[in-house]
Enzyme design. Structure first.
Site, PDB file in Angstrom:
ATOM      1  N   ARG B  52       0.824  -1.215   0.000  1.00 15.69           N
ATOM      2  CA  ARG B  52       0.000   0.000   0.000  1.00 15.69           C
ATOM      3  C   ARG B  52       0.860   1.269   0.000  1.00 15.69           C
ATOM      4  NH1 ARG B  52      -5.163  -0.014   1.467  1.00 15.69           N
ATOM      5  NH2 ARG B  52      -4.880  -2.217   1.928  1.00 15.69           N
ATOM      6  N   THR B  53       1.815   1.320   0.924  1.00 15.85           N
ATOM      7  CA  THR B  53       2.679   2.499   1.033  1.00 15.85           C
ATOM      8  C   THR B  53       3.581   2.622  -0.200  1.00 15.85           C
ATOM      9  OG1 THR B  53       2.652   2.295   3.428  1.00 15.85           O
ATOM     10  CG2 THR B  53       4.398   3.644   2.496  1.00 15.85           C
ATOM     11  N   LYS B  81      22.344 -11.588   2.571  1.00 16.40           N
ATOM     12  CA  LYS B  81      23.679 -12.193   2.637  1.00 16.40           C
ATOM     13  C   LYS B  81      24.522 -11.522   3.710  1.00 16.40           C
ATOM     14  CE  LYS B  81      23.666 -12.970  -2.377  1.00 16.40           C
ATOM     15  NZ  LYS B  81      23.996 -12.077  -3.504  1.00 16.40           N
ATOM     16  N   ARG B 102      11.592   1.896   3.749  1.00 21.21           N
ATOM     17  CA  ARG B 102      10.780   1.252   4.772  1.00 21.21           C
ATOM     18  C   ARG B 102      11.643   0.161   5.390  1.00 21.21           C
ATOM     19  NH1 ARG B 102       5.037   1.335   5.999  1.00 21.21           N
ATOM     20  NH2 ARG B 102       4.493  -0.655   6.939  1.00 21.21           N
ATOM     21  N   HIS B 130       6.097   7.172  10.911  1.00 24.38           N
ATOM     22  CA  HIS B 130       5.616   7.043   9.539  1.00 24.38           C
ATOM     23  C   HIS B 130       5.121   8.442   9.154  1.00 24.38           C
ATOM     24  CE1 HIS B 130       4.195   5.393   5.934  1.00 24.38           C
ATOM     25  NE2 HIS B 130       3.157   4.687   6.342  1.00 24.38           N
TER      26      HIS B 130
END
Ligand SMILES: [Zn+2]
Lengths: 150, 303
Positions: B52-53, B81, B102, B130
């Site tokens: 969504r974001t 890794k 994010r 956020h």
């Protein structure tokens, strides 16, 4: 003063008194005393009216800068420093928790980036009694009861 | 000056900067296709999935004409890794003009902004911040109420863990709001936010039933009440229906009332509310695109 006699006197250097006995080794490690060549003597489990059991450290030929010595305020807030020159106390100092604490306190938040990546921790002092430190990264507040020295 | 500034926490933007972003967002809504970032490259780094974001950000970038590099699935990157976040960020800042990221770890965005040679926008760092969500919420309040001053806001649901309500509370506190907190005992607004409000002289009340305050409020901000937040499942069963909004409950509310929700919803807004003109959550999500266009364009200095 008579209790100080239990630890031998020094000609020049610093005496750090009124360290809570259980935090002696944290103070030694915060000041990096295990890595310096100076003569160091310490006494622990000495009786203290204020602290119950206290420790004392004497470091010959060492004079600490403020930001160096203030590190120990987190584990020894009542610590008193006597600066010795030629067997005489020439100055007495107390310690103060710094406003910014970089690199030696763990963030209590398990999801904080500092607990997963090689990032030095950084906190801002937001409360003195009880101690409260706000993490620069995750913004959570670590309080005295959760304080862990790295 | 927003130009070249990272946006990590809502507290990084002053009141005037917030108002500037809102004004610009309105501008982009009126005229959404402005290819101001032709020739610019934006990195979209999603170390945890959030479709969504990510879609909202990437729509904003595309509408501005920027090109996008990045990943939406951390399993496809060298992070798995064992590459440090610092190394990934150092490398990407040599490729891109701006980083949107994010990350599941709290504080990761702040750390990245210290390592990057280009600005960083935080698209969510764990349960911490956020900020673009907060700005789009404020844009939505501005659009629906015409101003941001003296708004009566009810926040309903999980007020303990919900980062969106905490950030919105902090940011709106600069505009003399009145808050009404409606939550089950286990999910009440934490004391640190209440003492923040007391210090700022912002008034608030606390309730268990939203019907108590519905007739008074201008904004009804709904959040998810998730089962896994409850230590006692019997308690969850007892309260779950108390925090569900149904259309009939909106009958005696103010005309200017609008219902906001950060989405996705689970069961806390009955679908029968969707057709009510007071339901605003889908429009709110659309507002996110214009808000993110405004933020990106300001930071890259083209607006
Ligand atoms: Zn932290």
């Amino acid at each position: 003063m008579e209790k100080e006699l239990k630890v031998s006197a020094i000609k020049d250097g610093t005496v750090i008194d009124h360290i809570p006995a259980q935090n002696l080794f944290k103070v030694i490690s915060l000041l990096g005393l295990e890595n310096i060549p100076n003569q160091i003597t310490f006494g622990t489990n000495l009786e203290s009216h204020k602290l119950g059991r206290k420790s004392i450290i004497k470091v010959a030929d060492k004079f600490f800068a403020d930001d160096e010595i203030n590190k120990i305020a987190l584990v020894a807030p009542e610590a008193k420093l006597n600066i010795i020159r030629n067997y005489e106390v020439v100055e007495k100092r107390v310690v103060e928790v710094p406003n910014e604490i970089i690199g030696y306190v763990r963030c209590f938040n398990p999801k904080c980036v500092t607990n997963h990546q090689p990032v030095p921790t950084r906190f801002y002092l937001v409360g003195k009694h009880p101690l409260a430190l706000r993490c620069h990264y995750c913004e959570k507040v670590t309080t005295e009861e959760h304080l862990v020295i790295l | 000056m927003i130009k070249n500034k990272s946006l990590i926490s809502i507290n990084d933007f002053s009141r005037d900067e917030i108002l500037r972003i809102i004004e610009l967002a309105a501008d982009f809504e009126a005229n959404p296709n402005q290819r101001l970032l032709e020739g610019k490259i934006i990195a979209s780094l999603f170390f945890e999935p959030s479709t969504r974001t990510r879609l909202s950000f990437e729509t904003a970038m595309n509408r501005l004409g920027a090109r996008i590099i990045g990943f939406s699935d951390v399993n496809a990157t060298s992070t798995t890794k064992g590459e440090t976040l610092k190394d990934t960020i150092k490398m990407v800042s040599n490729y891109a003009d701006l980083i949107v990221m994010r990350h599941p770890l709290e504080g990761a965005a702040r750390y990245a902004s210290e390592q990057a040679s280009v600005p960083v926008i935080n698209a969510g760092d764990g349960a911490n911040q956020h900020p673009t969500q907060t700005l789009l919420d404020m844009f939505s309040i501005m659009k629906t109420q015409g101003h941001l001053e003296n708004i009566k806001i009810a926040m309903v649901g999980d007020l303990k863990y919900g980062r969106t309500v905490h950030s919105l509370l902090m940011a709106m506190s600069q505009f003399n709001p009145t808050f009404h907190f409606v939550a089950p005992d286990e999910l009440k607004m934490p004391e640190e936010y209440k003492s923040f409000l007391r210090e700022k002289n912002v008034s608030f009340t606390e309730h268990r039933d939203m019907n108590d305050i519905l007739p008074e409020v201008d904004i009804l901000y709904m959040t998810r009440v998730q089962k896994e937040r409850f230590s006692d499942l019997i308690e969850y069963e007892k309260v779950k229906n108390t925090y569900v909004l149904r259309n009939a409950m909106l009958d005696n509310t103010k005309d200017n009332l609008r219902v906001l929700h950060p989405l996705p919803r689970v069961g806390e807004i009955d679908p029968d509310v969707d057709a009510n003109p007071k339901a605003y959550y889908f429009k709110q999500a659309e507002n996110g695109v214009y808000t993110r266009m405004a933020i990106i364009a300001s930071i890259l200095g083209v607006k």
